[in-house]
Write a protein that holds these residues in place. Structure first.
Motif, mmCIF file in Angstrom:
data_model
loop_
_atom_site.group_PDB
_atom_site.id
_atom_site.type_symbol
_atom_site.label_atom_id
_atom_site.label_comp_id
_atom_site.label_asym_id
_atom_site.label_seq_id
_atom_site.Cartn_x
_atom_site.Cartn_y
_atom_site.Cartn_z
ATOM 1 N N GLU A 100 0.843 -1.203 0.000
ATOM 2 C CA GLU A 100 0.000 0.000 0.000
ATOM 3 C C GLU A 100 0.874 1.248 0.000
ATOM 4 O O GLU A 100 0.496 2.289 -0.511
ATOM 5 N N ASP A 121 -0.306 -4.475 3.337
ATOM 6 C CA ASP A 121 -0.488 -3.118 3.856
ATOM 7 C C ASP A 121 0.356 -3.081 5.126
ATOM 8 O O ASP A 121 -0.041 -3.621 6.151
ATOM 9 N N ASP A 124 -1.857 -0.656 8.607
ATOM 10 C CA ASP A 124 -3.238 -0.282 8.307
ATOM 11 C C ASP A 124 -3.867 0.418 9.506
ATOM 12 O O ASP A 124 -3.588 0.062 10.632
ATOM 13 N N GLY A 125 -4.692 1.410 9.194
ATOM 14 C CA GLY A 125 -5.318 2.157 10.286
ATOM 15 C C GLY A 125 -4.394 3.260 10.770
ATOM 16 O O GLY A 125 -4.470 3.723 11.896
ATOM 17 N N SER A 126 -3.511 3.665 9.841
ATOM 18 C CA SER A 126 -2.457 4.589 10.279
ATOM 19 C C SER A 126 -3.015 5.872 10.872
ATOM 20 O O SER A 126 -2.342 6.552 11.626
ATOM 21 N N ASN A 215 -18.664 3.106 9.454
ATOM 22 C CA ASN A 215 -18.486 4.534 9.756
ATOM 23 C C ASN A 215 -19.789 5.257 9.409
ATOM 24 O O ASN A 215 -20.009 5.650 8.264
ATOM 25 N N TYR A 247 -17.066 0.693 16.168
ATOM 26 C CA TYR A 247 -16.265 1.091 15.012
ATOM 27 C C TYR A 247 -14.978 1.725 15.502
ATOM 28 O O TYR A 247 -14.997 2.768 16.147
ATOM 29 N N GLY A 249 -12.199 2.117 13.384
ATOM 30 C CA GLY A 249 -11.607 2.896 12.306
ATOM 31 C C GLY A 249 -10.247 2.348 11.901
ATOM 32 O O GLY A 249 -9.538 2.946 11.106
ATOM 33 N N SER A 250 -9.855 1.223 12.488
ATOM 34 C CA SER A 250 -8.707 0.439 12.027
ATOM 35 C C SER A 250 -9.269 -0.888 11.591
ATOM 36 O O SER A 250 -9.724 -1.669 12.431
ATOM 37 N N MET A 251 -9.209 -1.148 10.304
ATOM 38 C CA MET A 251 -9.863 -2.360 9.788
ATOM 39 C C MET A 251 -9.374 -3.613 10.481
ATOM 40 O O MET A 251 -10.158 -4.503 10.805
ATOM 41 N N PHE A 265 -18.893 -6.313 9.578
ATOM 42 C CA PHE A 265 -18.075 -5.106 9.349
ATOM 43 C C PHE A 265 -18.274 -4.742 7.887
ATOM 44 O O PHE A 265 -18.213 -5.611 7.009
ATOM 45 N N TYR A 267 -17.663 -1.575 4.746
ATOM 46 C CA TYR A 267 -17.204 -0.255 4.299
ATOM 47 C C TYR A 267 -17.812 -0.028 2.920
ATOM 48 O O TYR A 267 -17.214 -0.310 1.901
ATOM 49 N N LYS A 277 -13.471 2.623 -0.189
ATOM 50 C CA LYS A 277 -12.172 3.099 0.313
ATOM 51 C C LYS A 277 -11.156 1.988 0.427
ATOM 52 O O LYS A 277 -9.964 2.188 0.256
ATOM 53 N N LEU A 278 -11.632 0.775 0.709
ATOM 54 C CA LEU A 278 -10.680 -0.297 1.003
ATOM 55 C C LEU A 278 -10.079 -0.865 -0.272
ATOM 56 O O LEU A 278 -10.758 -1.050 -1.261
ATOM 57 N N ARG A 279 -8.775 -1.144 -0.228
ATOM 58 C CA ARG A 279 -8.063 -1.619 -1.411
ATOM 59 C C ARG A 279 -8.234 -3.117 -1.586
ATOM 60 O O ARG A 279 -8.060 -3.872 -0.634
ATOM 61 N N GLU A 283 -6.124 -5.325 1.316
ATOM 62 C CA GLU A 283 -7.078 -5.168 2.440
ATOM 63 C C GLU A 283 -8.254 -6.145 2.262
ATOM 64 O O GLU A 283 -8.450 -7.042 3.071
HETATM 65 P P1 FBP Z 1 -5.192 3.103 5.698
HETATM 66 O O1 FBP Z 1 -4.669 1.818 5.193
HETATM 67 O O2 FBP Z 1 -4.727 4.277 4.908
HETATM 68 O O3 FBP Z 1 -5.032 3.247 7.133
HETATM 69 O O4 FBP Z 1 -6.819 3.117 5.412
HETATM 70 C C1 FBP Z 1 -7.576 2.080 5.716
HETATM 71 C C2 FBP Z 1 -8.427 2.375 6.960
HETATM 72 O O5 FBP Z 1 -7.745 3.085 7.926
HETATM 73 C C3 FBP Z 1 -8.966 1.082 7.516
HETATM 74 O O6 FBP Z 1 -8.117 0.516 8.434
HETATM 75 C C4 FBP Z 1 -10.246 1.527 8.204
HETATM 76 O O7 FBP Z 1 -11.210 0.491 8.231
HETATM 77 C C5 FBP Z 1 -10.717 2.679 7.323
HETATM 78 O O8 FBP Z 1 -9.564 3.125 6.586
HETATM 79 C C6 FBP Z 1 -11.228 3.805 8.168
HETATM 80 O O9 FBP Z 1 -11.715 4.742 7.272
HETATM 81 P P2 FBP Z 1 -12.646 5.936 7.807
HETATM 82 O O10 FBP Z 1 -11.788 6.794 8.664
HETATM 83 O O11 FBP Z 1 -13.087 6.604 6.526
HETATM 84 O O12 FBP Z 1 -13.787 5.318 8.532
#
Ligand code: FBP
Length: 324
Positions: A100, A121, A124-126, A215, A247, A249-251, A265, A267, A277-279, A283
């Protein structure tokens, strides 16, 4: 002293021992996957220690800021990416890497190549790094047909062709969840030993779940079916009790909870992000592989996620709306 526990404690099922047992069930195997996995595990251990320092590093300037000495610091996800790329190449078992964090796919020097392609990745969830909320690494492994003439097509395979997938969650404990195609197992890092120990054998997602994870901040942009489904979770008409919303926000963390507690879960794509949003590659596919191996399901809303055939679009390997 609880001898029973101590006795149990001495019979340690480490992740290496577990994979070697798996390997022994395949007499044709030469141990290449075991070697590859040991390098992925090394990367996870490194990132685990770096993440656990990140909060402190706020003082010492990790995560892309200059430290108090004014030295340029590497951003944690850039650092994680570098560690995994180097570990995977030095395994001598990979020929193409897709990260990623990488602009392009990495084609491994022919002299160092092996038969595996790894999509990952690194962190993830950075967006949750600086507040110390659980984040993770996600990875998927494919076998390539011809490592000496490898092209990007080898990566653009349906997720169902993956040999193995996993994630490592950096949270209150560091947990690596792995599937090599025969079930899902969870291993927790014992910092005193520096070993991942089997703590969650044969994970099966509970049939009924009381949790929905999405979300809801995107609700105004959702399509009708998504809005209707989430409404049903909140206001069930059949007298059932409403589902609870969770939720992070870290997958990795949201999927880990879903695997253990059950539920859904999702998205979804929406007006703002019509492609979601998810790749797909690093992901959606690995998490869908794990979910199916644990007895769950993974959909795009239109089809089984693992049946998707990713395509290379100039901006980025395809995004996707997706639910588990
Ligand atoms: P990153 O890999 O850039 O962190 O993006 C993926 C992610 O952070 C997932 O871990 C999470 O499920 C999603 O984006 C959260 O997105 P949002 O903040 O839009 O709910």
């Amino acid at each position: 002293m609880d001898h029973e526990a101590e006795t149990h404690r001495t019979d340690l099922m480490t992740i290496t021992r577990y994979v070697l047992n798996e390997q022994s069930r395949h007499p044709e195997s030469r141990g290449d996957f075991t070697i590859l996995l040991s390098h992925i595990v090394l990367g996870c251990k490194f990132v685990c220690s770096a993440v656990s320092k990140a909060g402190l590093a706020k003082l010492i300037g990790l995560a892309g800021e200059t430290n108090v000495q004014g030295e340029e610091q590497k951003k944690l996800d850039v650092l994680s990416n570098e560690v995994f790329v180097k570990a995977l190449i030095s395994s001598g078992r990979t020929c193409i890497l897709v990260s990623e964090e990488g602009e392009e796919a990495t084609f491994v020097d022919p002299s160092l190549r092996g038969k595996y392609c790894v999509v990952f990745d690194p962190l993830d969830g950075s967006s949750n790094i600086d507040c110390g909320v659980s984040i993770g690494t996600i990875f998927g492994v494919y076998m390539v047909k011809d490592k000496d003439n490898v092209t990007l097509d080898e990566v653009l395979q349906p997720g169902k062709n993956m040999l193995a997938a996993g994630y490592c969650m950096y949270g209150s404990s560091c947990t690596l969840v792995l599937s090599t195609g025969s079930g899902v197992n969870g291993f927790t890092l014992d910092p005193s030993l520096g070993e991942f120990i089997l703590t969650h054998p044969d994970i099966k997602i509970p049939k009924k779940g009381k949790i929905y994870s999405v979300n809801e901040g995107n609700a105004k942009n959702w399509d009708g079916p998504t809005t209707k489904y989430v409404e049903k979770c909140k206001y069930p008409k059949d007298g059932a009790s409403p589902k609870s919303l969770r939720y992070i926000g870290s997958m990795v963390a949201d999927v880990h909870r879903t695997l253990l507690y059950g539920g859904i879960f999702l998205y979804p794509a929406d007006k703002k992000s019509p492609n979601g949003k998810l790749r797909v590659l690093y992901e959606v596919f690995p998490m869908s592989f794990l979910m199916e191996q644990a007895g769950g399901q993974a959909f795009t809303g239109k089809q089984r996620a693992l049946d998707l055939v990713p395509y290379e679009d100039t901006s980025e390997v395809a995004h996707l709306s997706w639910q588990l």
